[in-house]
Design an enzyme around this catalytic site. Structure first.
Site, mmCIF file in Angstrom:
data_model
loop_
_atom_site.group_PDB
_atom_site.id
_atom_site.type_symbol
_atom_site.label_atom_id
_atom_site.label_comp_id
_atom_site.label_asym_id
_atom_site.label_seq_id
_atom_site.Cartn_x
_atom_site.Cartn_y
_atom_site.Cartn_z
ATOM 1 N N CYS A 25 3.137 0.255 -7.683
ATOM 2 C CA CYS A 25 3.594 -0.891 -6.887
ATOM 3 C C CYS A 25 2.488 -1.932 -6.738
ATOM 4 C CB CYS A 25 4.131 -0.433 -5.530
ATOM 5 S SG CYS A 25 3.025 0.627 -4.594
ATOM 6 N N ASN A 26 1.256 -1.485 -6.559
ATOM 7 C CA ASN A 26 0.148 -2.433 -6.500
ATOM 8 C C ASN A 26 -0.059 -3.080 -7.864
ATOM 9 O OD1 ASN A 26 -0.404 -1.679 -3.831
ATOM 10 N ND2 ASN A 26 -1.790 -0.046 -4.479
#
Lengths: 342, 342, 342, 342
Positions: free
Chosen positions: B149-150
């Site tokens: 997600c990052n």
């Protein structure tokens, strides 16, 4: 067939929530958005989260051609609403989200809102908008008055119990926990994050909260005699949500049964297993009410906890549900979203 | 035509988010839900917010008849995923949400994850799941590896800039702010509300965060030469959302133009007006990325801020988008919800 | 010997924080509290948390007999401060918490604050109030100008490094995360809990934040040549606290050593073990700064993270520390409280 | 004269809070800190916010030389406490913060805690630690049992009313809102920020919360006959604080008068003006209780709202207050800090 709707007061929280819901509605189209002080702006300038949507520019109410509008949502502040709706076409279907038409009795209105009603004839015409309990009237109504968000929460817990006669009508205590958005996008010190974070406090003590007017009207009507409840609301650090803990005299199993019976076929009311406590966040962003019932160690006492999203089921979701009824659409259209958790 | 899907690892946050999204998807049907340790339970016992949905009971992976499944979402913990997917039918379409198949190079996997990959042949087969940039490969893929997600957030800010050659590749700093759910439903002290409320802190200092492996792989591939970024993530008190502030050397107007050009036709990427700062909450619950660009008072320096919902566009929404591509559905199907604000 | 102090602007957050700190100070006594718009009220009506304290009633500034006051804290809004302080007795010791006297150069003031300074002679007289670095000047000063809270945080991370010559002066990036109270008790939409909860966003993009004026002035003075930093502040959902992540070119071990050396004897600066990330909440309510240093995977790059409580060390605690110096008291008097955690 | 104290169970929240309070106490010195599983570590490794303090290293209980200890705080988990205290020297003054010695009656203990008490003779010896109501017994006690934090909050609202005979003893409803730290540093899903943020939920429904044992014991003792209350606690998103809303039958003015009369000389109990609602955050970090009383629109009904900081007045602050009494110190020593607001 798509129906054109207008939203008056689009720049407030309930206005933005209406846009969110209608953007995903299969049968409604946003044809006009009005916000007097922000007329001329794009909605995305007021609410960047709506940036990806293709929406009409904000206009003043006067600029709207209501002949093209099938239904009008009115999300204006209390009191100004009366004046505005008086000027709208008399055949325009209206779902009002303000407090102006919730009370049937002009005297009750004046008592709770501090001045005489400016449009008493409309007040008479309006139908109380708690969809699950006024479905038939709403279907035929021209003007529907959305309920207070706190008032809705308490009524979902209590109406079937008063109807079924399973509780002591003189011993009803509603201890309610409400999130900040219930007060709208209003600039008040106690709504600042710096103040409300890590905080909790009661308000409207002494039986002064205006939603009591709705409780009185509705509960007395069901009971056929005056019913007065105790209602103590609290503000807690959350942006959305209401959780009402209702302390009652009655047998918990009868209470649970009466609620299950009343809500068995309701798509928007979910009963938890007996003894379970509903979590406020479980309804976030949805048109659902979650209800749990538990007994006490003392026989004859019970607690009913009801929770909903104040901006959705408590106001804009309820408004869309009522619009669906008024327009002959499927009642659940546009309202089937699942809660955002965590 | 409705496609049957299975979700393995349904009891985690990304599993629950998949259920939320697929429940509103016009073409997908949840045919099986697996969660080994909670097999036998109803999903509503694990996540009461899913109570109103009619869902299959949780089972073990072994109990699923995969011949009835068109596509399988795999939301299992890292490392166990390799073993599980190795046992699944070789012709089953899989969207994996773990970290196990994100890195193409076995050496890179071993470097960042500390042990050799257990299914190197599958690793070769997997397609990197950043939909907007691997659309064609994903359409034809059997196994798609969802991104970190990052890593997704940083790439949305940077890929078009590296491609366009408008930034200094040696001077990229990603200062990222992440909400708690990025760590999953894991019981760690620093994720307790009592600890994280009123708090903020960096983590993974010293270039140790595993998502650097993805940045290295992807940015070097685009640039055609090794690119190493500085990446400093922080945990902030929120349940969902990532906001990446990317500090760059380059001309802000060129940077803005390159991003607008790249994302002009993308339904899930929204560029804000030049100079605007996106708000994390504006993407909450959606599959959107919001991006803003601004210059600095010093010529030749700029900041790009990208934000998305880690559980949706950062994992489960991305997974559904990829499933849509793999199944030949409309890419946006089931992903058009509007952000929940406030 | 007890010294009488007055607080002007007592109804703001920094005023209330001064009351909190001075209430526990062994040598200071609150002799007067002024707040023009709330004159006549008791402090407990404005801030119920101060209810248990025995405090003088709020008055207007004109009502204060300054001949009985040994030192005056001025916590008034920017700009009005200049006018007020010009009218105060010329021999009165003043610790100002506003932005009005932070910049030495009238041209710099006009550049950052948009209008000429109204009291340039006082501007010359004022001493910059970063206690650890201006101790001797503060001891002898009559008028001390408290620093900006963001400016203080950045300077604690950077001053010793510029002094020691261990970093590249042209490559300084301050990525700062700030809590809501940094904006004071001001009624702005983005400070409402409903908006800021679950949110994060940059602000003042493009090198426009006024605290840059302080960075320029101080860093250039230490370096002996112009230094311009990049500064990108963000608002995060917390009521108190600032965490500044400073991205640097330099050797991490030298950076760590320079900071340890500079702060070895400082009671209010705490260095964490090398590689550790400080948590914002660990300084809550205290006059402490916590600092951590880490390297990057690339040689010659480092990150310094500094955190403090914006209302305490960032303004009111700093002000008390300066008052202690000006009055010849123990520098730590009244400032030894431990952080409130969790 | 300084008294040496030991803290057993120093690694929990109440242990850390004891350290915070005693660090600012003029007459107490922390001579030993025990935490079995973390023995050998420095306190700053467990709680970085304590980093600036000079504290003894954590040891096992066995390593403490109790001959050098004047008073021992015991902040261990329930049940293990009984075993530990049985092994301590019989002449050692002990303030226990666990639940183990709160109930006088072995049968009551077994009922609420599910097993027989392992040290019934100590149970007999222990004095209930609600300082304001057991002052004289505590002064002469060797073993004082700190109250439950919820139990304390409810008792501050109710004891004087039962004593004065101004309320109906059969109609007492305590609707309580509690912050997360009341559950300690325990790793439970419902205490994760991702779950509790934006949430609120009741727990322990059905009269099952153990603090009911304390209410029963204390209220029945005052009333001279069995008193059973209804008690419904809720978890809200905050790290510290308890707010108890007590719904009562009685005249609000008599209730207000009884409370004012009882607390007139109490330094740690602050009565708000009649009709005011106390805010939880106004007591944060302090040893204060804030209480407000209001009537209802119905005669003969009232609400009392009491709030305190669960970790301070609700446990560790109360413990220090009791230690002050036991050691003949000033009762308020070390406990005069002002609330951290905002």
């Amino acid at each position: 067939m798509t129906h054109n709707v207008a939203i008056l007061g689009a720049s407030g929280y309930t206005g933005a929530e209406l846009v969110r819901l209608i953007a995903g509605h299969p049968d409604l189209h946003i044809a006009a958005l009005a916000a007097d002080r922000k007329a001329g702006m794009q909605m995305r300038e007021v609410y960047p989260h709506l940036g990806p949507l293709d929406l009409p520019r904000l206009v003043t109410i006067d600029e709207i051609d209501f002949s093209q509008i099938d239904l009008c949502f009115c999300a204006l502040p209390h009191a100004t609403t009366q004046a505005v709706i008086s000027q709208l076409p008399r055949d325009l279907r209206i779902v009002d989200l303000s407090a102006d038409f919730r009370l049937r009795d002009p005297a009750a209105y004046e008592k709770w809102y501090g001045k005489p009603h400016a449009a008493p004839e409309l007040q008479k015409e309006a139908v109380y908008g708690l969809s699950e309990f006024y479905r038939d009237e709403i279907r035929g109504a021209r003007l529907v008055a959305g309920t207070g968000c706190n008032a809705a929460t308490g009524q979902f817990a209590l109406r079937p119990l008063i109807q079924a006669g399973v509780i002591d009508l003189d011993e009803i205590i509603i201890d309610l926990k409400a999130a900040a958005s219930g007060a709208g996008r209003s600039l008040k010190e106690n709504l600042l994050l710096a103040e409300l974070y890590e905080n909790a406090a009661g308000y409207g003590l002494g039986g002064k909260h205006r939603h009591l007017g709705e409780f009185d009207q509705e509960f007395s009507k069901i009971a056929g005699r005056p019913v007065e409840v105790t209602f103590v609301p609290h503000l807690i650090p959350a942006s959305r949500g209401i959780l009402a803990t209702v302390h009652l005299r009655g047998e918990a199993d009868q209470i649970d049964a009466a609620l299950r019976n009343a809500y068995e076929a309701e798509p928007f009311v979910h009963m938890l297993p007996f003894g379970s406590a509903p979590s406020m966040k479980d309804t976030r962003g949805t048109n659902m009410v979650h209800i749990g019932v538990a007994g006490d160690r003392r026989q004859g006492r019970a607690v009913v906890i009801a929770t909903l999203d104040n901006l959705c089921k408590g106001s804009s979701g309820q408004a869309v549900q009522n619009a669906n009824l008024m327009l002959g659409l499927k009642e659940t259209a546009g309202l089937t979203g699942v809660a955002l958790y965590p």
